[in-house]
Design an enzyme around this catalytic site. Structure first.
Site, short mmCIF file in Angstrom:
data_model
loop_
_atom_site.label_atom_id
_atom_site.label_comp_id
_atom_site.label_asym_id
_atom_site.label_seq_id
_atom_site.Cartn_x
_atom_site.Cartn_y
_atom_site.Cartn_z
N CYS A 73 19.94 14.22 -4.80
CA CYS A 73 20.25 15.25 -5.79
C CYS A 73 18.98 16.01 -6.14
O CYS A 73 18.11 15.48 -6.83
CB CYS A 73 20.84 14.60 -7.03
N ASN A 112 14.36 4.64 6.91
CA ASN A 112 14.80 4.16 5.60
C ASN A 112 16.28 4.38 5.33
O ASN A 112 16.90 3.64 4.59
CB ASN A 112 13.97 4.80 4.48
N HIS A 123 6.36 -2.58 -2.64
CA HIS A 123 7.63 -2.70 -3.39
C HIS A 123 8.85 -2.78 -2.49
O HIS A 123 9.97 -2.98 -2.97
CB HIS A 123 7.76 -1.61 -4.45
N THR A 147 -11.20 1.77 -8.52
CA THR A 147 -11.24 0.35 -8.87
C THR A 147 -9.95 -0.32 -8.42
O THR A 147 -8.85 0.19 -8.66
CB THR A 147 -11.44 0.20 -10.40
N SER A 158 4.15 -0.62 2.20
CA SER A 158 4.28 -0.49 0.75
C SER A 158 4.84 -1.78 0.16
O SER A 158 5.89 -2.27 0.60
CB SER A 158 5.23 0.68 0.46
#
Ligand code: PLP
Length: 391
Positions: free
Chosen positions: A330, A153, A205, A241, A203
């Protein structure tokens, strides 16, 4: 009206594609039934899940019954790792790398502390590359699972998943890959080259579906026990669900990913390359981090020595509303340099001045022009104020 945002942080998250949003809307309004209910009103919700499962399987080159919907990439990673420690007949070892996402690293730490697992971490060289001979030496008859990310990433490195998965199987271990950053950016086809991959996490997103939806691919008959237990959903492999709207959106995002994969590797890559070359040409003491030859087409991790990445980001936002990430996270008020860059042995003057620019198909030539115009003067100005001094 303020200037538009220049969003160059697509490895953090992506904007939801309009087609995805459109596919989700009915399940957030009129079609609200529980897909497990028996009356006809539940039919559209149940069939939306079936359709999305097929769309996802078609993107991955797998069977639809091998797709398990989860809540995110982190959950998929947890499910694969925790299951392997339970199903592998007393094998206690996991082999992974020191540059994985915290979803893997912290789960490994937890399994070591509470489940008696023993973790081996592959090292990386100064370009973030792993050594296949080291992997071969670490995978043993005690290895339950080898888990190696498909693509990193932060620096975008793409790892040799085919070779690593074959090595795992040769020792009777399962193989998992965290492909959260790879899906939608490079082709991932589980049919041929990757037939030794047992589990894969993704994933939504990260490729223009919403946040809070993921997939765990489980190769048919690969030993597995559910991480989330409860109801019968997902054939007892993941209780809860179903998030019907997000699943429907994920299916469409998968179709769009297949349609745009060529563009990611041509137009988006060309934008990234132009950004890289422009910055290297105009900013002295700049260096690209990672494996230039085997890298995601959208990712540029670049360090500007002697200055702070955070200061660069603040000024980029102030000057031109540019969103990007730094090489430091951070945490609790202190600036902790990235574990990936530290593992690569970057010296601290470079470590702190690192910025990650990650693009998507929604970026334009104008975005790159703007960054090439505003970033070099920001670097010059910050260097003049820098407390680090020069070598
Ligand atoms: N793995 C990698 C490589 C990631 O980049 C991320 C998110 O940044 C995750 C896992 C976690 O995914 P999610 O945010 O869906 O939990």
């Amino acid at each position: 009206m303020s200037d538009p945002i220049i969003y160059l942080d697509n490895n953090a998250t992506t904007r939801v594609a309009p087609e995805v949003f459109q596919a989700m809307a009915p399940f957030l309004t009129e079609e609200y039934a529980n897909p497990s209910s028996v009356y006809p009103f539940a039919g559209p919700a149940a069939s939306a899940i079936d359709t999305a499962r097929q769309q996802m399987a078609s993107l991955l080159g797998c069977q639809s019954e091998e797709v398990i919907f989860t809540s995110c990439g982190s959950e998929s990673d947890n499910a694969a790792l925790r299951s392997a420690i339970k199903t592998q007949n007393g094998r206690r070892n996991i082999v992974t790398t020191c540059v994985e996402h915290p979803a893997i690293l912290n789960t490994c730490r937890d399994l070591a502390e509470y489940a008696g697992a023993h973790i081996d971490y592959l090292s990386v060289d100064s370009h973030g590359r792993i050594d296949l001979d080291e992997a071969k030496a670490l995978i043993t008859e005690d290895t339950a699972l080898v888990s190696i990310m498909f693509a990193n990433n932060e620096i975008g490195n793409i790892y040799p998943i085919r070779e690593l998965s074959q090595m795992a199987h040769a020792k009777g271990a399962l193989f998992h890959t965290d492909a959260v950053q790879a899906i939608g950016k490079i082709p991932v086809d589980l049919t041929n080259d990757l037939k030794d991959v047992d589990f894969l996490s993704l994933s939504g997103h990260k490729f223009h579906a919403p946040k809070g939806i993921g997939v765990l691919y489980r190769r048919n008959f690969a030993p597995f026990t559910a991480y989330l237990t409860g109801g019968h959903q997902e054939k007892m492999q993941r209780a809860g669900t179903e998030n019907v709207a997000s699943i429907a959106g994920l299916g469409v995002a998968a179709e769009l990913a297949a349609k745009h994969i060529q563009e990611e590797n041509t137009r988006v890559k060309a934008l990234r390359d132009r950004l890289q070359e422009g910055l290297l040409a105009t900013c002295p003491d700049a260096m690209v981090n990672g494996d230039i030859e085997h890298r995601l087409p959208n990712t540029l991790n670049i360090c500007f020595k002697y200055i702070e990445g955070e200061s660069i980001l603040l000024r980029l936002w102030d000057r031109a509303r540019v969103c990007a990430s730094s090489g430091s996270a951070c945490t609790t008020g202190s600036l902790e340099p990235s574990h990936v860059l530290r593992a690569m042995g970057l010296d601290y003057k470079a470590l702190h001045g690192t910025v990650r620019l990650s693009l998507s198909r929604y970026n334009t030539d104008k975005d790159v022009d703007t960054v090439l115009e505003v970033l070099p003067p920001i670097i010059r100005n910050l260097r003049d104020l820098s407390p680090f001094g020069r070598d």
